[in-house]
Write an enzyme that holds these catalytic residues in place. Structure first.
Site, short mmCIF file in Angstrom:
data_model
loop_
_atom_site.label_atom_id
_atom_site.label_comp_id
_atom_site.label_asym_id
_atom_site.label_seq_id
_atom_site.Cartn_x
_atom_site.Cartn_y
_atom_site.Cartn_z
N THR B 182 0.88 -1.29 0.16
CA THR B 182 0.04 0.03 0.02
C THR B 182 0.86 1.16 0.02
O THR B 182 0.28 2.63 -0.08
CB THR B 182 -0.88 -0.15 1.37
OG1 THR B 182 -0.14 -0.17 2.45
CG2 THR B 182 -2.03 -1.25 0.96
N GLY B 199 2.23 -6.04 10.00
CA GLY B 199 2.40 -5.65 11.52
C GLY B 199 1.14 -6.21 12.11
O GLY B 199 1.25 -6.65 13.31
N ASN B 262 5.23 -2.82 13.53
CA ASN B 262 5.28 -3.41 15.00
C ASN B 262 5.16 -4.85 14.85
O ASN B 262 4.70 -5.45 13.97
CB ASN B 262 3.81 -2.82 15.68
CG ASN B 262 2.80 -3.15 14.48
OD1 ASN B 262 2.62 -2.78 13.58
ND2 ASN B 262 1.85 -4.11 14.85
N ASP B 306 1.88 -1.14 19.77
CA ASP B 306 1.72 -1.05 18.13
C ASP B 306 2.23 0.48 17.79
O ASP B 306 1.57 1.30 17.43
CB ASP B 306 0.16 -1.14 17.60
CG ASP B 306 0.12 -1.09 16.20
OD1 ASP B 306 1.32 -0.78 15.57
OD2 ASP B 306 -0.95 -0.83 15.58
#
Lengths: 140, 561
Positions: B182, B199, B262, B306
């Site tokens: 993306t 993530g 993350n 996160d």
């Protein structure tokens, strides 16, 4: 002769020639394809068979609880909000939904909502349906 | 003397031969990339405009004194508006290239908006099952190609002039990993570099380099280190990471700086992923030729919140003889590095409200007084999962020496829940919990646009917003800062004072990146408008009215009358 003139097709179990159901299906598919953006429409899957009846009682508290856990794991915060409270996606709390509609919406998605039919088992989708239906009496 | 002269002459001849045989073909091959090394003032040829990620335009025809006369030159609509318009357009030689939702790519006349070509990617239906879709943040241009990553895990190169597909390669098994591309790729000489989403998925996220010529994979870097000390048990198999946004590049050091995402699961219920979880939530300095790791710094060891390092820009800037890299972590802390070796020079907070740590040591980068959410009682954490800032970028003006950057002062309540990773038949989301947005203690949540010294964090001015802004920022040599808000108003500010000089209502909120460019001596400012984004789904818990803010997708281009 182009095709068989005699209706020799095998009967679909559960369909029982119910024209109303098939018509409703067509309307739903048509509406979905008309509303979906073009690129999504290009990528429409063949609809899977109609969901059968739920394999368990949807008001069973253990089923509802399993559904709540799944609901949290499938991104409530970003999407429908914690416990189905208002979010950018439609609020689910305190609203009445038809059972079959909920199943279909979860299975097929609606952009940008993902289609969960390949990610979750039918049983898991039914658990989500059970949880969402449990929210319909919620006041706040 | 004679012999020396003869030697010199020989050396010159040899050099000439070498130039002819070796460097000349290399130069021809890199013709497209020269434009990326010495960016024309009129152009905006890569995601952050220049390799140093300043997002600064040296154009000054539109300036403080005349910006009030700005008006719409043209508007282009990408036609698909699901999740809005998140990208940053590019401009080379007067042609504007941009991408909308569902990987719809357009080449337009920068002066008139007339379409030159369009390319709509034929996407696999798997896209409809993904979490990260259908948005895209940008394309890359170079070597006569327009290159972008797709929602179904491919990388596609188009002919810049015609929009015809030159090559398309499958890099990710999206049907299995539920991961995709993306972010905008970065072209470095003969390679194109991009990272995947992962993530929130039980997979191993990677950064890839492909050959610009044919899409062949040159190298890949696994952001999940194969090390039991870093990932206890089999947790590394499901470690997430990846590098979903665009990095920066220092040609002199030949290093690409890329932030990683993350670890998965986002929240740790206890022993979910024992160890520091390298190389997640880290900044990597990679050799673009082979993917070798020169240095790294893990901003959030064993990330419990996160707080990605994969978002936003890595500012390359030199000050007082030091080669610096300024990188904002999603936690809202800004890490300043010596970019030659990754040594911390300073760490400062962009946010006023935080409790995830007591502080971060500005000399070492060590997190002091961690406050992780744990299984059991819901935890009150600031900033929220969307970050002190989301993936949108700030802008650095070398003219003012200021970094114009946004912040979100929002908290959350996190409920951690044990979760079994699902990888069959396809990877399922792996958050390990849920969260809901909360106002900070004793006040309302809000956002702000600041003018800051990027190295010290010293604040020169601020503008506050009721709804935390999620659009990128542009600064120009005309002394302007351009930025759009969630309510759909784009504004130009005085870069020195923060005074509002101009605004325009585009009708839908801002998530993409405004740019400036010039065609035939006339300067333009292009502003993508169109509300969408996953992050926006978190807003209505605090501001129910945001649920009804209109989505959209339109590229507004402004110029002087």
């Amino acid at each position: 002769m182009i095709g068989p003139s005699h209706p020799a097709r095998p009967r679909v179990p559960g369909a029982r020639g119910d024209r109303a159901v098939r018509l409703a299906w067509l309307v739903l598919l048509l509406a979905t394809s008309m509303m979906a953006p073009p690129a999504a429409a290009q990528g429409m899957r063949q609809p899977p068979p109609l969901p059968t009846e739920p394999p368990f009682n949807l008001s069973d508290p253990t089923v509802v609880q399993a559904g709540q856990s799944l609901f949290r794991q499938t991104c409530t915060g970003y999407c429908h909000g914690a416990e189905g409270r208002l979010s950018r996606a439609p609020a689910l709390r305190g609203r009445e939904f038809e059972t079959r509609y909920l199943y279909q919406r979860i299975a097929y998605g609606f952009p940008p909502m993902p289609a969960f039919q390949t990610l979750l088992t039918p049983e898991d989708i039914w658990k989500l349906v059970a949880y969402i239906k449990s929210l319909q009496g919620a006041k706040e | 003397m004679t012999s020396k002269r003869a030697w010199s002459g020989g050396a010159v001849s040899t050099l000439l031969v070498l130039l002819f045989l070796g460097l000349a073909p290399a130069g021809a091959q890199n013709a497209g990339s020269t434009r990326l090394h010495n960016v024309d003032a009129n152009d905006w040829p890569m995601y952050h405009r220049t390799y140093d990620s300043h997002r600064f335009s040296p154009l000054a025809q539109i300036n403080k004194s005349n910006v009030k006369d700005l008006s719409v030159a043209w508007v282009h609509q990408p036609g698909a508006v699901v999740q809005g318009l998140e990208s940053t357009p590019l401009v080379v030689d007067g042609v504007l290239y941009y991408i909308g939702s569902y990987n719809r790519v357009f080449a337009l006349d920068g002066a008139t908006g007339r379409e030159i070509w369009h390319y709509f990617a034929k996407l696999d239906p798997v896209v409809n099952t993904l979490f990260f879709q259908p948005y895209n943040r940008g394309v890359a241009v170079g070597h006569g190609k327009v290159i972008f990553g797709t929602l179904d895990g491919r990388v596609i190169a188009l002919d810049m002039k015609t929009g015809k597909e030159l090559w398309a390669v499958t890099v990710l098994n999206t049907k299995k990993c539920s991961c995709n591309f993306t972010g905008a790729p970065l072209i470095v000489r003969d390679k194109v570099i991009l990272g995947q989403t992962s993530g929130e998925l039980p997979i191993q996220g990677k950064i890839f380099a492909l050959k610009v010529a044919n899409g062949e994979k040159a190298w890949e870097f696994n952001t999940i280190k194969n090390d039991q000390k870093s990932w206890g048990g089999d947790s590394g198999k499901f470690g997430g990471g990846g590098g979903w946004m665009t990095g920066s590049y220092d040609p002199a050091l030949n290093l690409v700086y890329w932030g990683t995402a993350n670890p998965a699961p986002d929240y740790d219920w206890g022993q979910a992923r024992p160890g520091d979880n390298l190389y997640t939530s880290s900044v990597l300095a990679l050799n673009p030729d082979n993917g070798d790791l020169k240095w790294y710094f893990q901003e959030v060891p064993h990330d419990d919140w996160d707080y990605d390092a994969g978002l936003g820009e890595s500012l390359v800037l030199d000050r007082d003889g030091k080669k610096l890299l300024v990188h904002q972590n999603k936690s809202g802390f800004v890490f300043v590095y010596d970019r030659t070796n990754g040594k911390i020079q300073n760490v400062w907070p962009m946010n006023h409200v935080y409790n995830w740590v007591q502080r971060v040591d500005p000399k070492t980068g060590e997190l002091i007084g961690r406050n992780p959410p744990r299984l059991g009682k819901p935890a009150f954490i600031c900033p929220w999962i969307a970050g002190g800032r989301s993936w949108n970028s700030g802008s650095y003006s070398p003219k003012t020496g200021l970094w114009y950057n946004t912040a979100m002062e929002v908290c959350e309540e996190v409920t951690v829940e044990k979760q079994t990773p699902v990888t069959e038949p396809a990877a399922g989301l792996f958050f390990g919990g849920d969260q809901v947005a909360k106002h900070p203690p004793g006040g309302e949540a809000y956002g702000h646009l600041d003018a800051r010294d990027p190295v010290t964090g010293e604040r020169k001015w601020s503008v506050n917003f009721k709804y935390p802004p999620i659009g990128s920022v542009l600064s120009t040599a005309g002394g302007l800062v351009v930025h759009g808000d969630v309510e759909g108003v784009v504004r130009a500010y005085d870069a020195e004072s923060g005074e509002e000089l101009w605004h325009f209502r585009t009708g839908s909120g801002h998530r993409g990146g405004p740019i400036s460019y010039s065609v035939n001596g006339k300067q333009y400012i292009a502003v993508p408008s169109g509300l969408g984004s996953l992050v926006l789904g978190l807003y209505p818990a605090l501001w129910p009215e945001v649920a009804d803010f209109p989505p959209g997708g339109a590229l507004f281009v402004f110029t002087l009358k």
